[in-house]
Enzyme design. Structure first.
Site, short mmCIF file in Angstrom:
data_model
loop_
_atom_site.label_atom_id
_atom_site.label_comp_id
_atom_site.label_asym_id
_atom_site.label_seq_id
_atom_site.Cartn_x
_atom_site.Cartn_y
_atom_site.Cartn_z
N GLU A 288 0.87 -0.71 -0.12
CA GLU A 288 -0.46 0.20 -0.02
C GLU A 288 1.14 1.35 -0.15
O GLU A 288 0.72 1.91 0.38
CB GLU A 288 -0.56 0.40 1.24
N GLY A 290 1.86 4.92 -0.87
CA GLY A 290 1.29 6.31 -1.09
C GLY A 290 2.10 7.67 -1.05
O GLY A 290 2.47 7.52 -2.42
N ARG A 291 3.15 7.65 0.08
CA ARG A 291 4.80 8.59 0.15
C ARG A 291 5.30 8.70 -1.32
O ARG A 291 5.80 9.03 -2.00
CB ARG A 291 5.02 8.36 0.95
N CYS A 358 -0.96 33.43 11.61
CA CYS A 358 0.04 34.17 12.29
C CYS A 358 0.39 33.20 13.82
O CYS A 358 -1.06 32.76 14.58
CB CYS A 358 -1.65 34.71 13.54
N1 LLP Z 1 -1.66 1.67 4.62
C1 LLP Z 1 -1.68 2.36 6.20
C2 LLP Z 1 -2.34 1.20 6.76
C3 LLP Z 1 -1.16 3.19 6.46
O1 LLP Z 1 -1.27 3.98 7.21
C4 LLP Z 1 -0.90 4.47 5.71
C5 LLP Z 1 -0.17 5.58 6.37
C6 LLP Z 1 -0.05 3.39 4.45
C7 LLP Z 1 -0.60 2.57 4.00
C8 LLP Z 1 0.48 4.70 3.69
O2 LLP Z 1 1.73 4.90 4.12
P1 LLP Z 1 3.05 5.37 2.62
O3 LLP Z 1 3.70 5.03 2.15
O4 LLP Z 1 2.37 6.80 2.78
O5 LLP Z 1 4.32 6.58 4.06
N2 LLP Z 1 1.04 12.63 7.76
C9 LLP Z 1 2.53 11.84 7.77
C10 LLP Z 1 2.14 10.63 7.31
C11 LLP Z 1 0.86 9.39 7.62
C12 LLP Z 1 0.96 8.46 7.42
C13 LLP Z 1 -0.07 6.99 7.86
N3 LLP Z 1 -0.51 5.67 7.54
C14 LLP Z 1 3.38 12.59 6.91
O6 LLP Z 1 3.23 13.66 6.89
O7 LLP Z 1 4.71 12.12 6.59
#
Ligand code: LLP
Length: 437
Positions: A288, A290-291, A358
């Site tokens: 999964e 995302g980033r 602010c």
């Molecule tokens: N799957 C699950 C169940 C997750 O909780 C997450 C991210 C992902 C996949 C995707 O993770 P990635 O490949 O994007 O690292 N707001 C934080 C990141 C929070 C991630 C939460 N869960 C930031 O800006 O670094």
């Protein structure tokens, strides 16, 4: 500066599109995605997360950047979609995403969200806990199709990452510890009382921005070992394992992420090896990201406004800030900054880049090097594609900027900038008499 960027007449070009053109046609602040770079990254996942013996699925974690156009692109690549709320699910619906390829995550899905998922025919629900399993069983009387269920487990692997974004420590709010087999069994027994639900297997996610492949290998080994013990104890068959996301990306030169092709190949080969070694009935594996799909293709463009010198700081003020990228403030996240209209000069100026909120802490960078600059120059921040727009806020009633794709000189608007009217459209003026003393 990234090698996908070009400089001509001192100015940065993203996919053959000059930053001045972007600023004049779309105004700033602006979120920009380099579409060819994004497609290339997605193709790497598609080409390398493959196996000869197992089915493989790439599930895009839409929390990193969710909108109609992005979902369309994800669908085009044949990926599945991870959503964590009714809002992300609604976005999937409106983008005509095939909902049987949606995985619905979250540790506290509301009754409404569960019912919405069931009514829309979401393919897979990732259950977090026993109470949720019981609610799901109650609601799932007449679904469109059989709903697949994964259970989120916590294998207790500690990944080396920022503590706020670690998810798999023993007291995590997510999932059930693999040590707690009684509760895991209770969840599955509950699911299996409803013939509209099909228990497929387990999901885990060990953290974010992880650079060590060993962390993923440890996760895979630990989960496979757990599944073997669990299958022996309970005779419950497991056909799917979802190892989550969390693959690290390059924000600055300090970050040295492993190539995505290698990440994918390592996960596949480790899963094949462990599934065979533990003699598991698993047929399908998922990741999964995302980033690692969206971050590096994304940029933010600001116009430099006033400049200020204090005894210890050279301030550059920009026309956005923590409202369009909260990550520097929330996680002390670092980025690469370029004066996009003087990009071929050496970086000789140490500056503090502040937003317009602010809030004293509203800094995009406290102490970073940039090229010489002046008011009205443009400032480009690289690798801002993940969790920037998706965590934007309206603090100080600042409007959320627009988002564009750029593709070989073409600017494709995908999200409009909020207007002042948008900022108050859900507010009511009330009868003045209500305030009489
Ligand atoms: N799957 C699950 C169940 C997750 O909780 C997450 C991210 C992902 C996949 C995707 O993770 P990635 O490949 O994007 O690292 N707001 C934080 C990141 C929070 C991630 C939460 N869960 C930031 O800006 O670094």
């Amino acid at each position: 500066m990234k090698d996908t960027l070009k400089i001509q007449n001192h100015e940065i070009y993203i996919s053959d599109t000059s930053v001045r053109t972007l600023a004049s046609e779309c105004s700033t602040p602006l979120y920009i995605y380099d579409l060819p770079a994004l497609k290339q990254r997605m193709a790497e996942f598609k080409d390398h997360f493959v196996s000869n013996t197992l089915k493989t699925h790439v599930i895009y974690a839409s929390k990193a950047f969710s909108c109609l156009a992005m979902n369309q692109l994800v669908s085009q690549f044949g990926f599945s979609l991870d959503v964590v709320s009714g809002g992300e699910l609604y976005t999937a619906l409106q983008s005509n995403f095939d909902l049987s390829r949606v995985y619905f995550h979250g540790n506290n899905k509301s009754d409404d969200e569960l019912n919405m998922a069931i009514e829309l025919g979401v393919g897979t629900i990732v259950v977090d806990n026993l109470m949720e399993a019981k609610r799901l069983v109650r609601f799932c009387e007449n679904p469109k199709h059989k709903i697949h269920v994964l259970l989120r487990v916590n294998p207790g692997i500690e990944a080396h990452t920022h503590k706020y974004i670690q998810t798999a420590f023993i007291d995590s709010k997510f999932g059930i510890s693999t040590l707690n087999t009684d509760e895991i069994k209770a969840v599955i027994d509950t699911i299996q009382t409803n013939s509209n639900l099909q228990f497929d297997g387990f999901h885990a996610h060990i953290g974010s921005q992880i650079f060590e492949l060993d962390a993923f290998k440890a996760e895979i080994e630990k989960i496979c070992q757990f599944v073997q013990e669990f299958q022996n104890q309970t005779q419950i068959q497991v056909r799917t394992l979802d190892f989550g996301g969390g693959f690290g990306v390059r924000y600055t030169d300090e970050d040295q992420p492993v190539e995505i092709a290698l990440v994918c190949k390592t996960i596949v080969s480790e899963a094949e090896k462990q599934i065979a070694a533990y003699e598991l009935s698993v047929e399908e594996i998922c990741i999964e990201p995302g980033r690692s799909i969206i971050a590096e293709a994304g940029y933010q463009l600001y116009t430099i406004g006033d400049l200020k010198q204090t005894p210890n700081r050279n301030y550059i003020f920009v026309d956005g800030g923590m409202t369009d990228n909260i990550r520097p403030v929330l996680y002390q996240a670092d980025y690469d900054f370029d004066i996009a209209t003087n990009a071929d000069a050496p970086k000789t100026k140490t500056v503090c880049i502040a937003g317009k909120c602010c809030e004293s802490g509203d800094l995009l960078a406290e102490n970073t090097l940039v090229q010489p600059y002046q008011t009205n120059d443009l400032l480009l921040v690289s690798s801002t594609g993940a969790y920037g727009y998706s965590m934007a806020s309206n603090y100080n009633k600042l409007a959320i900027p627009s988002v564009v794709f750029v593709d070989h000189g073409k600017i494709i608007p995908i999200i409009k900038r909020q207007t002042y009217q948008d900022l108050i459209q859900r507010e009511n003026l009330i009868d003045q008499d209500l305030f009489s003393l």
